[in-house]
Design an enzyme around this catalytic site. Structure first.
Site, short mmCIF file in Angstrom:
data_model
loop_
_atom_site.label_atom_id
_atom_site.label_comp_id
_atom_site.label_asym_id
_atom_site.label_seq_id
_atom_site.Cartn_x
_atom_site.Cartn_y
_atom_site.Cartn_z
N SER A 265 0.84 -1.21 0.00
CA SER A 265 0.00 0.00 0.00
C SER A 265 0.87 1.25 0.00
O SER A 265 0.59 2.21 -0.72
CB SER A 265 -0.90 0.06 1.24
OG SER A 265 -1.78 -1.02 1.26
N TRP B 179 -8.98 8.27 6.40
CA TRP B 179 -8.43 6.99 5.94
C TRP B 179 -7.32 7.20 4.92
O TRP B 179 -7.30 6.58 3.87
CB TRP B 179 -9.53 6.09 5.31
CG TRP B 179 -10.57 5.69 6.28
CD1 TRP B 179 -11.84 6.16 6.36
CD2 TRP B 179 -10.43 4.74 7.36
NE1 TRP B 179 -12.49 5.57 7.40
CE2 TRP B 179 -11.65 4.70 8.02
CE3 TRP B 179 -9.36 3.94 7.81
CZ2 TRP B 179 -11.86 3.88 9.13
CZ3 TRP B 179 -9.57 3.13 8.91
CH2 TRP B 179 -10.80 3.11 9.55
N GLU C 170 -9.79 1.64 -2.68
CA GLU C 170 -9.61 1.77 -4.15
C GLU C 170 -10.83 1.24 -4.90
O GLU C 170 -10.70 0.58 -5.93
CB GLU C 170 -8.37 0.99 -4.60
CG GLU C 170 -7.11 1.39 -3.89
CD GLU C 170 -6.56 2.69 -4.43
OE1 GLU C 170 -7.01 3.13 -5.49
OE2 GLU C 170 -5.68 3.26 -3.77
N GLY C 171 -12.01 1.54 -4.38
CA GLY C 171 -13.24 1.03 -4.96
C GLY C 171 -13.56 -0.30 -4.30
O GLY C 171 -12.78 -1.25 -4.41
N THR C 172 -14.70 -0.35 -3.61
CA THR C 172 -15.05 -1.60 -2.92
C THR C 172 -15.36 -2.68 -3.96
O THR C 172 -15.60 -2.38 -5.14
CB THR C 172 -16.30 -1.42 -2.02
OG1 THR C 172 -17.43 -1.20 -2.87
CG2 THR C 172 -16.15 -0.25 -1.07
N HIS C 173 -15.41 -3.91 -3.49
CA HIS C 173 -15.76 -5.05 -4.35
C HIS C 173 -17.06 -4.75 -5.12
O HIS C 173 -17.15 -4.95 -6.33
CB HIS C 173 -15.94 -6.29 -3.46
CG HIS C 173 -16.25 -7.54 -4.19
ND1 HIS C 173 -15.28 -8.34 -4.74
CD2 HIS C 173 -17.44 -8.13 -4.48
CE1 HIS C 173 -15.85 -9.39 -5.33
NE2 HIS C 173 -17.15 -9.28 -5.19
N THR D 205 -10.65 10.51 0.00
CA THR D 205 -11.77 10.09 0.84
C THR D 205 -12.01 11.10 1.97
O THR D 205 -11.07 11.64 2.55
CB THR D 205 -11.47 8.70 1.45
OG1 THR D 205 -11.20 7.80 0.38
CG2 THR D 205 -12.62 8.18 2.27
#
Ligand SMILES: Cc1cc2nc3c(=O)[nH]c(=O)nc-3n(C[C@H](O)[C@H](O)[C@H](O)COP(=O)(O)OP(=O)(O)OC[C@H]3O[C@@H](n4cnc5c(N)ncnc54)[C@H](O)[C@@H]3O)c2cc1C
Length: 392
Positions: A96, A167, A372-375, A137
């Site tokens: 990360s 975050w 980075e964009g949820t599932h 965010t």
């Protein structure tokens, strides 16, 4: 018993890589084996980012690895991806850090910055002398960053920024933050600003109590009347598309990284299942239900490897679409999380101990599934791509 990683290659995946690609992968693998594996469990327990690895990683060209010039390693996208795979095989938190440094800060400076900004920042970031963070965010806007409240207002030859970011990886250790804000004088268009973190009114506070990515620093940022020169605006940034382009770069690296985490869990579980004996003095690997788990994992890892390699090849040919990257991020992180859970199960009680890396990977991957964009957001991106209908 210490288990040493042996690599995971079921279908001669390595033959799909060039000699140079394998060399880059093996160099990163050795670096992680020698430098991160011996300390990562201690870092994870203590919630400590292994900062001592930053300069050595810079020396190996890991930061901004696929950018051209400014001291960067000029790797192909596949080579860069293989580095990310090896970093995350070590720990998602360390990957990360490198993702933020490379894809979320060096990339926008390279893509949207002035020549002066590039000269000032990129060589220092490449070497690891300067650390960075990416503030998109906010407390009330995660999946929907377009709602952001952070504002920039022009005042003479300066911009004044106000807002809160949440975050933010590496927030409190960064020398500079890329802050995304709506510019009041430009009809609230989203633009990127370089904000040196020692400017009056800028504050970063760490978020404590994380059960995930414990070897990575995560912070909240507060900007109260922070003044930056107008030259700190990234001149070619414009609209939400700009931060989304950065996220696309980072998601690409994550999709490789997730394969690394899955490989670490699978290889550990496989080796463990061959020496752990239960019933009739037989290794647990001889039981059909354990084999089913191992077969599921190697099957999915192999598919994940092929998917991200093809996306990487498309990226190197400048043919990749954001929907391809979304598919790779969504599939590979899900796959890695499932592998971590199955591997944890195969280790029985030992699976919950940090003598083995599996539970750490499992906890880390919960964050990777969300950031980075949820599932589910990636599900919607793929759905939008195939139907032409936006279902957000
Ligand atoms: C450890 C960590 C590090 C991070 N680092 C950074 C960083 O460096 N910089 C940065 O800017 N951000 C960072 N993030 C933030 C991350 O990108 C966000 O957490 C993420 O975008 C999700 O936003 P959220 O947490 O507000 O969840 P929300 O957006 O509130 O989503 C909550 C749930 O609702 C679902 N949902 C939301 N909208 C829809 C919809 N339309 N349809 C269906 N389901 C929906 C989501 O899929 C999710 O399951 C980090 C997060 C973590 C955990």
């Amino acid at each position: 018993m210490a288990i040493k990683f042996r690599g995971v290659d079921f279908i001669e995946f390595d033959t799909l890589l060039s000699e140079e690609e394998r060399l880059v992968r093996d160099t990163a693998r050795q670096f992680i084996e020698d430098n991160l594996i011996p300390i990562i469990e201690e870092c994870n327990r203590a919630g400590r980012f292994p900062r001592e690895l930053v300069k050595p990683m810079g020396a190996l060209g890991f930061f901004g690895a696929s950018l051209k010039g400014y001291g960067c390693a000029e790797m192909s996208n596949v080579e860069y991806g293989l580095v990310m795979q090896e970093l995350e095989r070590g720990d998602s938190g360390v990957r990360s850090f490198v993702s933020v440094q490379s894809a979320l800060v060096m990339y926008p400076i390279y893509e949207f910055g002035s020549e002066e900004q590039k000269q000032t920042w990129l060589p220092a970031m490449q070497s690891g002398e300067k650390l960075e963070c990416f503030g998109l965010t906010e407390p009330d806007f995660g999946s929907n960053p377009g709602g952001m409240r952070t504002r920039a207002r022009k005042s003479g030859n300066e911009y004044v920024l106000n807002g809160e970011k949440m975050w933010i990886t590496s927030g409190s250790i960064a020398d500079v933050a890329v802050v995304w804000a709506k510019v009041e004088d430009e009809d609230n268009k989203v633009r990127g600003f370089l904000v040196e973190t020692d400017r009056p009114g800028f504050r970063a506070e760490d978020i404590h109590g994380k059960w995930s990515l414990r070897a990575s620093v995560t912070s909240s940022l507060s900007l109260q009347d922070v003044r930056v020169p107008a030259s700190n605006l990234l001149p070619k940034s414009g609209g939400l598309k700009s931060p989304l382009m950065c996220l696309n770069q980072a998601r690409y690296g994550i999709a490789w990284g997730a394969v690394g985490a899955a490989m670490a869990c699978y290889d550990c579980a496989l080796q463990y299942s061959l020496f752990r004996k239960q019933f009739h003095d037989a290794p647990i690997a001889s039981h059909q239900l354990v084999q089913e788990k191992l077969a599921w994992m190697i099957n999915e890892i192999t598919k994940g490897q092929l998917l991200i390699l093809q996306v990487g090849r498309l990226k190197d040919q400048e043919k990749v679409g954001h929907q391809h990257i979304s598919m790779a991020k969504r599939n590979n992180v899900w796959m890695a999380l499932e592998c971590a859970r199955l591997s944890r199960d195969i280790l029985g009680a030992n699976g919950v101990a940090d003598e083995y890396p599996i539970f750490r990977h499992m906890a880390n991957l919960e964050s990777v599934k969300t950031y980075e964009g949820t599932h589910d957001i990636h599900t919607l991106i793929i759905g939008q791509s195939v139907t032409g209908i936006d279902a957000f």
